[in-house]
Design a protein around this motif. Structure first.
Motif, PDB file in Angstrom:
ATOM      1  N   SER A 460      74.758 -41.544 -29.862  1.00 20.46           N
ATOM      2  CA  SER A 460      73.491 -40.964 -30.304  1.00 20.46           C
ATOM      3  C   SER A 460      72.829 -40.143 -29.200  1.00 20.46           C
ATOM      4  N   ILE A 461      72.839 -40.719 -27.998  1.00 18.45           N
ATOM      5  CA  ILE A 461      72.191 -40.040 -26.866  1.00 18.45           C
ATOM      6  C   ILE A 461      72.859 -38.696 -26.601  1.00 18.45           C
ATOM      7  N   LEU A 464      71.923 -36.246 -29.020  1.00 19.08           N
ATOM      8  CA  LEU A 464      70.532 -35.830 -28.784  1.00 19.08           C
ATOM      9  C   LEU A 464      70.459 -34.874 -27.594  1.00 19.08           C
ATOM     10  N   ALA A 468      69.133 -31.116 -27.580  1.00 18.49           N
ATOM     11  CA  ALA A 468      67.840 -31.092 -26.895  1.00 18.49           C
ATOM     12  C   ALA A 468      67.351 -29.658 -26.720  1.00 18.49           C
ATOM     13  N   GLU A 473      63.347 -33.034 -22.284  1.00 19.05           N
ATOM     14  CA  GLU A 473      63.943 -33.912 -23.298  1.00 19.05           C
ATOM     15  C   GLU A 473      65.336 -34.353 -22.844  1.00 19.05           C
ATOM     16  N   GLU A 476      65.169 -36.889 -20.188  1.00 20.36           N
ATOM     17  CA  GLU A 476      64.747 -38.180 -20.781  1.00 20.36           C
ATOM     18  C   GLU A 476      65.990 -38.906 -21.352  1.00 20.36           C
ATOM     19  N   MET A 477      66.809 -38.120 -22.021  1.00 24.81           N
ATOM     20  CA  MET A 477      68.021 -38.683 -22.606  1.00 24.81           C
ATOM     21  C   MET A 477      68.990 -39.166 -21.536  1.00 24.81           C
ATOM     22  N   LEU A 480      67.937 -42.378 -20.353  1.00 17.55           N
ATOM     23  CA  LEU A 480      68.305 -43.369 -21.369  1.00 17.55           C
ATOM     24  C   LEU A 480      69.797 -43.733 -21.251  1.00 17.55           C
TER      25      LEU A 480
END
Lengths: 656, 135
Positions: A460-461, A464, A468, A473, A476-477, A480
């Motif tokens: 998922s990351i 994303l 992005a 963003e 941030e990922m 994560l």
């Protein structure tokens, strides 16, 4: 005593010689029987002869009597003569005389040998004026009475007036001068009738009357029937005032008596039969004893066979009386297995040794009542004389020797200690395999679930990141992603730990002092204990030694104690009690807390699972109890938990 | 079109972060409300039911493995209050588990619309939103 023993010897002598005894018996019996039959015959003959004598005497007497009466009649008749030699009242007197002596058929007066007076005249007219002395055949006999001057009975002869008769003539002398005769005529038939000569028992004997002819000296017979009886038994008697001889003759020949022969033969046959029978009879016990010996030896053989089967059997068996539960008999193996002797078993009671309890006995009784003859099979653990604990397979069935109600049981025992041990080993290894399989399944679940949660996050990351729109963003990922990477690593470590526990089948164990290890753990957790104001109560004796892997013991104690502190109740200070005791010869370690507890009705199946957490606690990892359980199990023990929410939890570890 | 109210129930913080992003991107939903276990969610549900029925969720994305009250237990609790709820709430099981037991179990609940395997994507969320628009 002596005679008795002699008697027995004699009896035995005969008993063992059936043929000789039979023959001897035959001999003795036949001699006795033949003698008896001869004797009997002799007696019979004598009896017969006596009878004949009596009959003859009787007949003779009657004839003589009749003749005497005739003599009287003749004299009376002579008295009719008057002085001149002329008969007076001849008819009147004769009539009276005939009435007095009815055997006389007629009377005559025969002056000078000529028949001049006859009474009754009627029917006798033919004899009138017959000169007795004028005929040769009459004269000789008439003259005989003149010579003897006595009455003489002539005849029997054919009478002129008809029939056969005898004539008794009495010579009469008048004035010393021969006057003539008085004569009485008797019908032979009448005389014989009176004498009973005509009617003797005709089956046995008969009469004969004879007279010797004076001229020829030849004997003449006058009666019917055989005149040649010289070969038969006969007796005779002469009759006085005549030349008659009265005979009585046996009808059967003198020498030939088939009856005797028949009797003798019959006796011989009977004796022979007796002999044979005796031989057979005496042989019977001999045959029987031979048969008995055969049977005996056969029986002995069978018994030996069974005895050897009984004794050499690899199964122990015993016969038990079921009312008293008393041992009656048992084979060698039975004693070998239990190590007791017969007397020891009897003294101790067989049910105490093979543990036949009330339940078993009731069960057996019911089965017997219901005619259930199948055996009752059960495994029992019992102690031998030497104190060895063994397993036996017990099989009991009612022993039916006859159709009667059975009261004995046959008990088979088989030492199955080895089999039981193997079974136990097999069972435990099966349990182990099942457990390992379960853990493997659990592990595969963990892999699929826990690893996938990370990979799916990563996926998922990444998507994303790709989509992005801003750098911010993206970064941030990336952050994560880093944290995912960290937790993935953590998971991998946990899995590694779990794998290492599960793969370490042969872990080194050593005797460890439990209390020492508890104190060591207390030291490691000192900071947490202090921070949470927790108190540890250790109820473990200084000398409790358990065989364990040191690392695992440390880990288990650490996990459980730290859990107890972590899940403390917010309203009270944590108190942790650590106990150790023995239960069913096994060491038990118990760790109890007064914490928040776990609702086991909801969570009982997952409390020891991986990543199973029950509290929203920041530092919950959900791995501690999973690891602990695996460690306890790999040491062959078990771990269980009891808990009441808001009261506390108690973990109980069984050390193998 | 009115944006759908979506609740996400999962103890994985990273997942919550990710799903929030995805929901945002799909532009079909109002910002999601994250819950970290079933208990939090059911409490919130009861709360909302009493105070502000309008903010009840249209869609719930429910994880299975969670502390305190797991996914299955949440459904059990949900059933109890279901009759009081005057709104169609579609529950989707979202799990990283691909174990067939879990999938079967999910199918046995009538309250569960679908079993979704992680990871979720924008497309999936868009589909879910349009599925729920149809009726």
């Amino acid at each position: 005593m002596k005679t008795e023993s002699n008697w027995i010897i004699i009896t035995n002598w005969f008993a063992v010689r059936p043929r000789t005894t039979g023959f001897l018996l035959f001999l003795v019996l036949s001699i006795a029987a033949v003698s008896v039959s001869f004797l009997r015959h002799h007696i019979e003959r004598e009896e017969e002869q006596n009878e004949m004598k009596i009959i003859l005497a009787n007949a003779h007497q009657k004839i003589e009597q009749s003749l005497k009466n005739c003599y009287t009649t003749s004299i009376s008749l002579a008295l009719t003569l008057d002085n001149n030699g002329v008969p007076q009242h001849f008819d009147t007197i004769s009539k009276k005389l005939l009435k007095l002596n009815p055997i006389i058929s007629a009377v005559q007066l025969v002056p000078n040998g000529v028949i001049k007076y006859i009474y009754p005249l009627k029917g006798n007219e033919a004899a009138m004026n017959l000169n007795v002395l004028g005929y040769n055949h009459l004269r000789s006999e008439a003259q005989k009475s003149i010579e003897t001057q006595k009455i003489y009975f002539a005849g029997p002869l054919k009478l002129r007036q008809g029939g056969i008769g005898i004539v008794g003539r009495l010579p009469i002398y008048h004035k010393n001068k021969f006057w003539g005769f008085t004569a009485v005529i008797i019908k032979l038939e009448t005389l014989l009738k009176i004498a009973g000569v005509n009617s003797p028992d005709s089956s046995k004997y008969y009469f004969q009357l004879s007279k010797k002819d004076a001229a020829t000296a030849k004997e003449r017979f006058f009666l019917r029937g055989n005149t040649n009886f010289s070969n038969r038994y006969n007796i005779s008697q002469a009759i006085s005032d005549s030349d008659w001889i009265l005979y009585i003759i046996a009808k059967k020949p003198f020498s030939f008596y088939p009856q005797i022969v028949f009797r003798a033969v019959l006796s011989l046959i009977i004796a022979l039969l007796f002999g044979i029978f005796t031989t057979k009879l005496l042989r019977k016990p001999q045959e029987l004893s031979v048969l008995l010996k055969e049977q005996e030896s056969r029986l002995l053989k069978h018994e030996m066979k069974f005895k050897s089967i009984f004794d050499q059997a690899t199964i122990g068996f015993a016969i038990i009386d079921f009312t008293s539960i008393d041992i009656l008999e048992a084979n060698k193996k039975f004693y070998d297995i239990l190590e007791y002797t017969f007397d020891e078993i009897k003294a101790k009671g067989v049910s105490n040794i093979i543990h036949l309890n009330e339940v078993d006995r009731n069960f057996l009784n019911t089965r017997t009542k219901n005619n259930n003859t199948s055996d009752y099979n059960l495994d029992k653990q019992c102690t031998t004389k030497s104190g060895r604990l063994i397993w036996i397979n017990l099989s009991i069935s009612p022993l039916r020797e006859t159709d009667e109600k059975t009261n004995t049981y046959i008990v088979f025992i088989n030492d199955i200690t080895k089999r039981k041990k193997t079974e136990k080993r097999l069972n435990s290894s099966l349990k182990l395999v099942t457990e390992q399989n379960q853990r493997l399944l659990n592990f595969s679940y963990i892999v699929s679930h826990n690893l996938r949660s990370h990979t799916s996050n990563i996926e998922s990351i990444i998507s994303l990141i790709e989509s992005a729109e801003t750098e911010e963003e993206r970064s941030e990922m990336m952050n994560l992603l880093k944290s995912v990477s960290t937790s993935l690593d953590e998971t991998m470590n946990h899995l590694n730990e779990a794998v290492s526990i599960n793969t370490n089948i042969n872990l080194d164990s050593s005797p460890l002092n439990l209390k020492e290890y508890i104190l060591k753990t207390q030291k490691i957790l000192a900071k947490q204990i202090q921070l949470n104001d927790a108190s540890l109560i250790i109820e473990v004796s200084d000398d409790t030694i358990i065989n364990y892997n040191p690392g695992y013991l440390e880990s288990i104690l650490y996990n459980l104690i730290s859990n107890a502190i972590r899940y403390k109740h917010p309203n009270r200070k944590p108190i942790i009690t650590i106990k150790s005791y023995k239960e069913k010869e096994k060491d038990i370690l118990e760790i109890a807390d007064n914490g928040i507890g776990i609702d086991l009705t909801k969570n009982s199946d997952k409390i020891f699972g991986m990543y199973k957490t029950f509290h929203n606690h920041s530092n919950t990892r959900g791995i501690g109890l999973f690891i602990t359980k695996n460690q306890v199990q790999s040491m062959g023990g078990t771990i269980t938990v009891k808990s009441i929410p808001n009261t506390g939890s108690t973990f109980k570890i069984t050390v193998k | 079109m009115k944006k759908k109210i979506i609740w996400t129930i999962d103890d994985d913080i990273i997942y919550q972060t990710i799903i929030k992003k995805i929901i945002q991107k799909s532009e079909m939903y109002a910002p999601n409300l994250p819950f970290y276990n079933g208990n939090e969610a059911i409490t919130a549900l009861k709360n909302v039911l009493n105070t502000d029925a309008g903010s009840l969720p249209d869609i719930i994305l429910l994880d299975i493995n969670m502390p305190i009250l797991d996914g299955w237990e949440f459904i059990k609790e949900f059933k109890k209050i279901k009759s009081d709820i005057n709104k169609k709430i579609s529950i989707y099981i979202v799990s990283s588990s691909i174990a067939s037991d879990d999938i079967k179990k999910a199918a046995s609940y009538t309250e569960v619309i679908k079993y979704l395997s992680k990871p979720l994507s924008v497309t999936i969320l868009t589909d879910i939103a349009s599925e729920n628009n149809l009726d």
